[in-house]
Design a protein around this motif. Structure first.
Motif, mmCIF file in Angstrom:
data_model
loop_
_atom_site.group_PDB
_atom_site.id
_atom_site.type_symbol
_atom_site.label_atom_id
_atom_site.label_comp_id
_atom_site.label_asym_id
_atom_site.label_seq_id
_atom_site.Cartn_x
_atom_site.Cartn_y
_atom_site.Cartn_z
ATOM 1 N N SER A 385 -7.929 -5.229 0.826
ATOM 2 C CA SER A 385 -7.054 -4.779 1.869
ATOM 3 C C SER A 385 -6.636 -6.709 2.402
ATOM 4 O O SER A 385 -7.443 -8.072 1.947
ATOM 5 C CB SER A 385 -7.691 -4.694 3.903
ATOM 6 O OG SER A 385 -7.253 -4.735 4.530
ATOM 7 N N SER A 386 -5.308 -6.898 2.948
ATOM 8 C CA SER A 386 -4.619 -8.068 2.785
ATOM 9 C C SER A 386 -5.746 -8.607 4.069
ATOM 10 O O SER A 386 -5.686 -10.326 4.597
ATOM 11 C CB SER A 386 -3.519 -7.857 3.621
ATOM 12 O OG SER A 386 -2.867 -7.373 2.568
ATOM 13 N N THR A 387 -6.469 -8.062 5.291
ATOM 14 C CA THR A 387 -6.508 -8.853 6.136
ATOM 15 C C THR A 387 -8.702 -8.180 5.946
ATOM 16 O O THR A 387 -9.224 -7.221 5.120
ATOM 17 C CB THR A 387 -6.483 -8.079 7.759
ATOM 18 O OG1 THR A 387 -6.622 -6.710 7.520
ATOM 19 C CG2 THR A 387 -5.353 -8.508 7.849
ATOM 20 N N ILE A 436 0.311 0.483 4.346
ATOM 21 C CA ILE A 436 0.296 -1.219 5.160
ATOM 22 C C ILE A 436 0.730 -0.827 7.036
ATOM 23 O O ILE A 436 1.540 0.183 6.905
ATOM 24 C CB ILE A 436 1.435 -2.235 5.149
ATOM 25 C CG1 ILE A 436 0.877 -2.073 3.406
ATOM 26 C CG2 ILE A 436 1.036 -3.321 5.426
ATOM 27 C CD1 ILE A 436 -0.497 -3.419 2.586
ATOM 28 N N ILE A 438 1.838 -1.229 9.929
ATOM 29 C CA ILE A 438 2.249 -2.812 11.225
ATOM 30 C C ILE A 438 3.198 -2.067 12.541
ATOM 31 O O ILE A 438 3.129 -0.997 12.516
ATOM 32 C CB ILE A 438 3.985 -2.555 10.631
ATOM 33 C CG1 ILE A 438 4.269 -2.500 9.250
ATOM 34 C CG2 ILE A 438 4.979 -3.371 11.035
ATOM 35 C CD1 ILE A 438 4.791 -2.793 8.089
ATOM 36 N N LYS A 465 4.656 0.221 1.097
ATOM 37 C CA LYS A 465 4.849 -1.749 1.377
ATOM 38 C C LYS A 465 6.039 -1.544 1.367
ATOM 39 O O LYS A 465 7.097 -1.261 0.583
ATOM 40 C CB LYS A 465 3.642 -2.513 0.453
ATOM 41 C CG LYS A 465 3.809 -3.520 0.484
ATOM 42 C CD LYS A 465 3.079 -4.560 -0.663
ATOM 43 C CE LYS A 465 3.633 -5.903 -0.496
ATOM 44 N NZ LYS A 465 2.383 -6.789 -2.263
ATOM 45 N N THR A 516 -2.188 -6.723 11.200
ATOM 46 C CA THR A 516 -0.708 -6.105 11.112
ATOM 47 C C THR A 516 -0.612 -6.051 9.518
ATOM 48 O O THR A 516 -1.752 -6.994 8.318
ATOM 49 C CB THR A 516 1.137 -7.133 10.611
ATOM 50 O OG1 THR A 516 0.917 -6.764 12.127
ATOM 51 C CG2 THR A 516 1.878 -6.485 9.920
ATOM 52 N N LYS A 517 -0.556 -5.898 7.932
ATOM 53 C CA LYS A 517 -0.717 -5.928 6.842
ATOM 54 C C LYS A 517 -2.090 -4.620 6.327
ATOM 55 O O LYS A 517 -2.497 -5.221 5.436
ATOM 56 C CB LYS A 517 -1.162 -6.817 5.835
ATOM 57 C CG LYS A 517 1.011 -7.817 6.057
ATOM 58 C CD LYS A 517 0.240 -9.185 5.786
ATOM 59 C CE LYS A 517 1.797 -8.948 5.672
ATOM 60 N NZ LYS A 517 2.304 -10.592 5.022
ATOM 61 N N THR A 518 -2.863 -4.421 7.273
ATOM 62 C CA THR A 518 -4.650 -4.173 7.024
ATOM 63 C C THR A 518 -4.165 -2.963 6.076
ATOM 64 O O THR A 518 -3.105 -2.460 7.089
ATOM 65 C CB THR A 518 -5.117 -3.360 8.721
ATOM 66 O OG1 THR A 518 -5.203 -4.654 8.999
ATOM 67 C CG2 THR A 518 -6.090 -2.923 8.621
ATOM 68 N N ARG A 519 -4.816 -2.898 5.340
ATOM 69 C CA ARG A 519 -4.814 -1.246 4.574
ATOM 70 C C ARG A 519 -5.104 -0.047 5.336
ATOM 71 O O ARG A 519 -5.883 -0.023 5.752
ATOM 72 C CB ARG A 519 -5.413 -1.533 3.226
ATOM 73 C CG ARG A 519 -5.341 -0.597 2.141
ATOM 74 C CD ARG A 519 -5.807 -0.446 0.944
ATOM 75 N NE ARG A 519 -5.397 0.596 0.175
ATOM 76 C CZ ARG A 519 -5.886 0.607 -1.112
ATOM 77 N NH1 ARG A 519 -6.446 -0.883 -1.562
ATOM 78 N NH2 ARG A 519 -5.390 1.113 -1.849
#
Length: 523
Positions: A385-387, A436, A438, A465, A516-519
């Motif tokens: 995940s991006s976070t 993702i 948002i 995405k 935001t951007k959490t998988r």
């Protein structure tokens, strides 16, 4: 010279005569001795014949002996008379009733081959009795004595032995007789199962238990325990020679018992070795299926795209949907046709989605996997995940799981578990492992089919995405505008058009805390 020779001749002649006389004497003695042996032999033969005749005469009874025999009964006659007096009467009127000891329909649930025995006498038979015995005819012995006629007794039975009941009874004339049930009870216990194996594939939690078929058995009882001690009740009754189930990670033992329900007999228990299941998600914790009810008489098509009609589905007929067509209505993502295979109706094929009413069905309670299983699953999958947050939406459990980690090199740890309602069959929540999150506007207003305005808040949308938030979202329950009436609650089952409907406080927590951007994983 001549004289001398003459004297010698006389001397020789005299000697010769003397020898002849001696030889004659010896011959005469030998003949006499032979005559004596012959006479002794004759005398011995005569003596032996006399003894044999005497013995025979002694065995033949005289007239006086015959009279005495007729006047006094012999011991043999006495024993015969006694046997006739103790003669057992076998009758169908006297019956042996057998039942299982426990409420179960097989005998040895406790490991012992036991039955309950009672005796029943037909009132029309003309006999009365107060107690009975249970007799093992094979072993030729009584195994239960003096049981009251209105009672039953527990006996331990052996394979292929014959059992009956006996009782001392009184007939209508007051005479005592010994009754015995004519119908014998015998039980043929099945042999133990052989080649019992319990196994679980690596990285799975599907346990398979197999065994060889047992002659004379028409049922098999399967037991399971986490300990090496067999439980008292089986978990499953099967007619085949295998049993499979998925279990959460752990070690288990299995027992299998062959049974014949015809005469309520079961074999001894056979235990498997220890089998260990993995901590993996292989199936849902509960199942969902969907039915379609025809709104009117509708055509059945050969395939998802074919125009060939192969039959008709009657109005009001409900069928179970097996699959749906891959082609969907572009605007709403709704399937055009659904497939069914109804064995009772003897029809199968594709029907138009527009002419059927769909309904969701849920099997089982709202169960869930254990915390360790869920954490192990997402870490084994190596979800990124991006976070430092990860959300897993499960349509099977109808729950939303929020995971968190200390840093990108740490393992995921389960922080929150929330209930939800996901998309229905007509409007399913898409299954994807790479959505993702948002966060969007604070609230969204909609209108129901009946024209009622409603709204829901705290939208956390998830999509592919680059979709800019298009797709579905985590949001609150639906409220009718201007009132405090809840129009669409969380029902713990598919009940939305693809979103995850949640309780207000839970949807708000995701909206405020998950960046935001959490998988988002939808599975």
């Amino acid at each position: 010279m001549f004289k001398k020779n003459g004297k010698k001749a006389v001397a020789y002649v005299a000697l010769l005569l003397t020898l002849i006389m001696c030889l004659g004497t010896l011959l005469e003695g030998a003949i006499a001795f032979a005559d004596v042996d012959a006479q002794v032999a004759n005398n011995t033969s005569e003596a032996s014949e006399t003894i044999k005749d005497d013995t025979t005469d002694a065995d033949v009874p005289s007239a006086d002996d015959s009279k005495s025999t007729a006047s006094e009964p012999s011991k043999e006659d006495e024993s015969t008379g006694a046997a006739e007096a103790a003669k057992v009467i076998q009758t169908k009127a006297f019956d042996m009733k057998v039942s299982a000891v426990s409420k179960s329909f097989y005998l040895n649930i406790s490991g012992e081959k036991q039955v309950l025995v009672s005796a029943v006498l037909d009132a029309k038979a003309g006999y009365t009795f107060s107690a009975f015995d249970v007799y093992d005819k094979t072993a030729n012995k009584a195994i239960a004595k003096n049981v009251a006629k209105d009672k039953s007794t527990t006996i331990t039975v052996e394979d292929e032995h014959q059992y009956c009941v006996q009782a001392e009874a009184t007939d209508t004339e007051g005479k005592k007789v010994n009754l015995e049930s004519k119908e014998m009870y015998t039980v043929d216990f099945p042999d133990e199962v052989t080649a019992l194996k319990a196994s679980c594939a690596k990285k799975d939690n599907l346990i398979k238990v197999t065994w060889d078929k047992v002659d004379g058995a028409n049922r098999y009882y399967v037991y399971r325990n986490t300990k090496a001690t067999r439980p008292s009740k089986p978990i499953k009754t099967v007619t085949g020679t295998s049993y499979s189930e998925r279990k959460k990670g752990g070690s288990y033992y299995y027992w299998v018992q062959a049974a014949n329900t015809t005469d309520a007999a079961a074999s001894d228990f056979v235990k498997s070795g220890k089998v260990t299941a993995g901590n993996y998600l292989a199936i849902p914790v509960r199942n969902y299926w969907f039915t379609a009810t025809a709104k009117k008489r509708i055509p059945i098509y050969k395939s998802a795209k074919s125009k060939k009609v192969i039959g008709y589905l009657p109005k009001g007929k409900t069928v179970v949907i097996k699959k749906k067509s891959p082609k969907v209505v572009p605007q709403y993502g709704v399937v055009k046709r659904v497939y069914f295979n109804d064995t009772k109706l003897k029809k199968k094929g594709w029907v138009s989605f527009r002419f059927v009413k769909l309904k969701n069905h849920v099997a089982g309670k709202s169960n869930d996997w254990s915390r360790s299983v869920k954490e192990n699953y997402v870490n084994k999958k190596k979800f990124k995940s991006s976070t430092n947050y990860l959300i897993w939406l499960s349509k099977y459990t109808q729950k939303v799981y929020v995971f968190k980690r200390a840093n990108k090199h740490s393992k995921w740890v389960l922080k929150k578990t929330y209930r939800c309602s996901s998309g229905t069959f007509a409007h399913p929540t898409p299954t994807n492992m790479n959505y993702i999150l948002i966060r969007k506007q604070h609230a969204r207003h909609r209108v129901t089919n009946k024209g009622l305005r409603y709204y829901y808040k705290y939208l956390s949308a998830f999509g592919k995405k680059g979709s800019s938030g298009r797709g579905n979202a985590f949001h609150t329950v639906c409220w009718r505008e201007g009132t405090h009436k809840m129009l669409k609650p969380v029902k713990d089952k598919p009940n939305t058009k693809g979103c995850a409907r949640m309780f207000t406080g839970q949807a708000k927590w995701i909206y405020k805390h998950v960046p935001t951007k959490t998988r988002v994983v939808s599975y």
